[in-house]
Design a protein around this motif. Sequence first.
Motif, PDB file in Angstrom:
ATOM      1  N   TYR A  72      19.150  57.940  51.091  1.00  0.00           N
ATOM      2  CA  TYR A  72      18.508  57.470  52.091  1.00  0.00           C
ATOM      3  C   TYR A  72      19.196  56.912  53.391  1.00  0.00           C
ATOM      4  O   TYR A  72      19.004  56.850  54.427  1.00  0.00           O
ATOM      5  CB  TYR A  72      17.341  56.423  51.485  1.00  0.00           C
ATOM      6  CG  TYR A  72      16.581  55.643  52.545  1.00  0.00           C
ATOM      7  CD1 TYR A  72      15.446  56.137  52.983  1.00  0.00           C
ATOM      8  CD2 TYR A  72      16.711  54.306  52.951  1.00  0.00           C
ATOM      9  CE1 TYR A  72      14.500  55.504  53.708  1.00  0.00           C
ATOM     10  CE2 TYR A  72      15.921  53.489  53.680  1.00  0.00           C
ATOM     11  CZ  TYR A  72      14.976  54.185  54.328  1.00  0.00           C
ATOM     12  OH  TYR A  72      14.094  53.458  55.127  1.00  0.00           O
ATOM     13  N   ARG A 131      21.109  59.263  55.531  1.00  0.00           N
ATOM     14  CA  ARG A 131      20.009  59.811  56.464  1.00  0.00           C
ATOM     15  C   ARG A 131      20.009  59.055  57.680  1.00  0.00           C
ATOM     16  O   ARG A 131      19.813  59.329  58.632  1.00  0.00           O
ATOM     17  CB  ARG A 131      18.747  60.267  55.674  1.00  0.00           C
ATOM     18  CG  ARG A 131      18.862  61.661  55.244  1.00  0.00           C
ATOM     19  CD  ARG A 131      17.559  62.212  54.759  1.00  0.00           C
ATOM     20  NE  ARG A 131      16.542  61.085  54.013  1.00  0.00           N
ATOM     21  CZ  ARG A 131      16.787  60.921  52.714  1.00  0.00           C
ATOM     22  NH1 ARG A 131      17.407  61.716  51.938  1.00  0.00           N
ATOM     23  NH2 ARG A 131      15.891  60.100  52.012  1.00  0.00           N
ATOM     24  N   ASN A 132      19.680  57.813  57.338  1.00  0.00           N
ATOM     25  CA  ASN A 132      19.327  56.750  58.339  1.00  0.00           C
ATOM     26  C   ASN A 132      20.647  56.704  59.454  1.00  0.00           C
ATOM     27  O   ASN A 132      20.441  56.460  60.406  1.00  0.00           O
ATOM     28  CB  ASN A 132      19.057  55.509  57.908  1.00  0.00           C
ATOM     29  CG  ASN A 132      17.616  55.260  57.400  1.00  0.00           C
ATOM     30  OD1 ASN A 132      16.596  55.991  57.581  1.00  0.00           O
ATOM     31  ND2 ASN A 132      17.184  54.468  56.492  1.00  0.00           N
ATOM     32  N   GLU A 181      22.825  58.888  59.781  1.00  0.00           N
ATOM     33  CA  GLU A 181      23.254  60.252  60.500  1.00  0.00           C
ATOM     34  C   GLU A 181      21.976  60.163  61.527  1.00  0.00           C
ATOM     35  O   GLU A 181      22.288  60.599  62.707  1.00  0.00           O
ATOM     36  CB  GLU A 181      22.714  61.334  59.438  1.00  0.00           C
ATOM     37  CG  GLU A 181      22.905  62.621  60.159  1.00  0.00           C
ATOM     38  CD  GLU A 181      22.762  63.549  58.982  1.00  0.00           C
ATOM     39  OE1 GLU A 181      21.702  64.571  59.286  1.00  0.00           O
ATOM     40  OE2 GLU A 181      23.358  63.868  57.978  1.00  0.00           O
TER      41      GLU A 181
END
Length: 117
Positions: free
Chosen positions: A91, A94-95, A97
Motif C-alpha cells: 500500500y 503504491r501510494n 508510486e
Amino acid sequence: MIHQAGGAVNGQVLVLDGGANRLAEVGEWLWQRENRPKRRCIKEMRLAGLDHVLYCDIESNIRDTDMNAESLARFAIESVSSKPERNGIAYLARNIEMGVITPLTHAYQDAILRLTG
C-alpha cells in the motif's frame, strides 16, 4: 477521514463519462476497491463544478498514539503475513508510486527498511 496531523496530498479526481445513471455502478466499484467498508462510507458530494463526486470516508483503525512512523512500519510488516494481497508495505509503495506523499511517508518508509534490514 482526514487526520488532524495530515497534510495535503497530490490526489486526483477520476472523471468518468457515464452520466448520473451509472453512479450506482461506480459506487459499487469504489466500495469493492476500498475493501468493502460499511455501505454508508461511500459518499457523494459536489466538487469543483462536478455534480457527482464519489468518495470513501472511513474512520481510522489506528489510534492517534500509533500514528507515527515506527508504529505504522510495525503494522505494515505484520500485515504481510496476515493479508499478503493487501498489505501495508505494498500500500505504501503504491501510494509513493502514485505521488501520494503525506507528512509521515518518508519516515514510515525508512522505518520499514530499518526494521526489516
